[in-house]
Design a protein around this motif. Structure first.
Motif, PDB file in Angstrom:
ATOM      1  N   GLU A 171      49.299 -17.705  57.650  1.00 38.34           N
ATOM      2  CA  GLU A 171      49.688 -19.116  57.737  1.00 38.34           C
ATOM      3  C   GLU A 171      51.199 -19.312  57.792  1.00 38.34           C
ATOM      4  O   GLU A 171      51.689 -20.425  58.036  1.00 38.34           O
ATOM      5  N   LYS A 199      53.229 -18.587  59.984  1.00 37.69           N
ATOM      6  CA  LYS A 199      53.706 -18.957  61.317  1.00 37.69           C
ATOM      7  C   LYS A 199      53.692 -20.465  61.541  1.00 37.69           C
ATOM      8  O   LYS A 199      54.368 -20.965  62.440  1.00 37.69           O
ATOM      9  N   THR A 200      52.920 -21.173  60.730  1.00 38.49           N
ATOM     10  CA  THR A 200      52.822 -22.623  60.924  1.00 38.49           C
ATOM     11  C   THR A 200      53.126 -23.431  59.667  1.00 38.49           C
ATOM     12  O   THR A 200      53.352 -24.643  59.755  1.00 38.49           O
ATOM     13  N   GLU A 201      53.152 -22.787  58.506  1.00 38.55           N
ATOM     14  CA  GLU A 201      53.364 -23.502  57.249  1.00 38.55           C
ATOM     15  C   GLU A 201      54.782 -23.259  56.729  1.00 38.55           C
ATOM     16  O   GLU A 201      55.546 -22.467  57.288  1.00 38.55           O
ATOM     17  N   SER A 211      60.443 -25.900  64.559  1.00 40.14           N
ATOM     18  CA  SER A 211      59.271 -25.019  64.520  1.00 40.14           C
ATOM     19  C   SER A 211      58.146 -25.526  63.628  1.00 40.14           C
ATOM     20  O   SER A 211      56.982 -25.176  63.842  1.00 40.14           O
ATOM     21  N   ARG A 212      58.468 -26.348  62.609  1.00 37.72           N
ATOM     22  CA  ARG A 212      57.428 -26.803  61.678  1.00 37.72           C
ATOM     23  C   ARG A 212      57.212 -28.317  61.713  1.00 37.72           C
ATOM     24  O   ARG A 212      56.230 -28.815  61.199  1.00 37.72           O
ATOM     25  N   LYS A 256      55.647 -30.995  58.838  1.00 34.29           N
ATOM     26  CA  LYS A 256      55.425 -30.229  57.607  1.00 34.29           C
ATOM     27  C   LYS A 256      56.747 -29.968  56.890  1.00 34.29           C
ATOM     28  O   LYS A 256      56.819 -30.017  55.657  1.00 34.29           O
TER      29      LYS A 256
END
Length: 262
Positions: free
Chosen positions: A167, A169-171, A238-239, A242
Motif C-alpha cells: 500500500e 505506493k498509494t498511501e 503522487s498522493r 490523501k
C-alpha cells in the motif's frame, strides 16, 4: 581559530560536492549527493575536532557524536540509493532546469558545500571550547544529540518498514513517529545541530556564538528551502487528497498532537 585549516575544509567540501555533481551527471542517481554530503561533513568535522584546542574529554565526545551521525546518515542514504530509491527533490529540480540542469545543479551543490562548512564550523568552535568538561550545558548538549540520533534513526527505520508494504505506493506513512510529524526525520536532524551551541557557548571565545548558525541554517534548509517544500510538492502530486488530509491532521515539522479534520 585556525583559519588555514578552515580554508582547507572549505576547499575540501567544495571538491566533495563537485564529485557528487559529477557522479549524479554520470549515473542519474541523485541520492548519492546527500550520501557524499553527509560523509564529507563528517570527515570535515572529525578533522577540525582533532585540530581543536578544547579539552581532551570534550574532543572525544564531539568526535564520537560526529562519527555516529555521519556514518549512520551517510550509510542510510547510500543504502537507499543503491536499492534504487531516487530522491524526488533533486529529480524535480533537474526536470525544471531542463537543458541548464548541469550548470544549475553544480551551483546548487556548491551552495550545499557552503552550508556544510557552516555546520563544520559549529563543530569546530564546540570542540575548541576550553572550559571544564562536562558542564551542565555540555550534558544537555550530549542528551540532545543522543535523542536526535536515536529519533532520526527510528523515524528512518519506520519509513523504510512502511515502504516495503504494497500500500506504500498509494498511501502515506502514519506509523510510529510519523503519526505526530509529517517529517520527523527532518525534525531530529535539526535537533541534532541544536546540540552544538550547547557544547560551544560555555566557552569564552567570541566565535562560540557561530555555533548558533548551525541550527538556524538547518531549520531554514529543511523547512523553507530544500527539505519540506519540494518533498511535499512531490507528495501532493503522487498522493493527492490523501496527503492533503495528512497536512490537515499532522504538523509539518515539530511533533505534536494529531488534529481532527473538520
Amino acid at each position: 581559530m585556525n583559519y588555514g585549516l578552515l580554508i582547507v575544509i572549505a576547499v575540501g567540501l567544495s571538491l566533495a560536492m563537485t564529485a557528487a555533481w559529477a557522479i549524479q551527471r554520470k549515473t542519474g542517481a541523485s541520492g548519492w549527493i546527500d550520501t557524499i554530503w553527509s560523509f564529507a561533513i563528517g570527515i570535515g568535522g572529525l578533522v577540525v575536532i582533532l585540530a581543536a584546542e578544547g579539552t581532551f574529554e570534550r574532543r572525544v565526545a564531539a568526535f564520537l557524536i560526529v562519527a555516529i551521525w555521519s556514518i549512520r546518515l551517510g550509510s542510510h542514504i547510500g543504502s537507499r540509493t543503491k536499492g534504487g530509491g531516487e530522491d524526488p527533490r533533486y529529480a524535480k529540480l533537474v526536470e525544471e532546469w531542463g537543458t541548464k540542469a548541469g550548470r544549475r545543479l553544480f551551483q546548487f551543490l556548491q551552495i550545499q558545500a557552503l552550508a556544510g562548512f557552516i555546520l563544520v564550523l559549529a563543530v569546530y568552535v564546540a570542540a575548541s571550547n576550553g572550559s571544564e568538561f562536562p558542564g551542565i550545558l555540555d550534558i544537555a548538549g550530549i542528551i540532545v544529540a543522543l535523542v536526535a540520533l536515536g529519533g532520526e534513526a527510528l523515524s528512518d527505520r519506520q519509513l523504510a518498514h512502511f515502504r516495503k508494504k504494497p500500500e506504500a505506493k498509494t498511501e502515506v506513512c502514519e506509523e510510529g513517529l510519523w503519526r505526530y510529524s509529517r517529517h520527523p526525520n527532518y525534525f531530529f536532524e535539526w535537533l541534532f545541530w541544536c546540540a552544538w551551541p550547547l557544547l560551544a557557548l560555555t566557552g569564552s571565545s567570541p566565535w562560540s556564538w557561530a555555533a548558533l548558525l548551525a541550527p538556524a541554517l538547518m531549520y531554514w534548509l529543511l523547512v523553507h528551502a530544500s527539505g519540506i517544500p519540494p518533498l511535499e510538492e512531490h507528495m501532493l502530486r503522487s498522493r493527492g487528497e490523501k496527503f492533503r488530509s495528512l497536512q490537515r491532521r499532522v504538523n509539518a515539522f515539530f511533533p505534536g498532537p494529531r488534529k481532527e479534520e473538520e
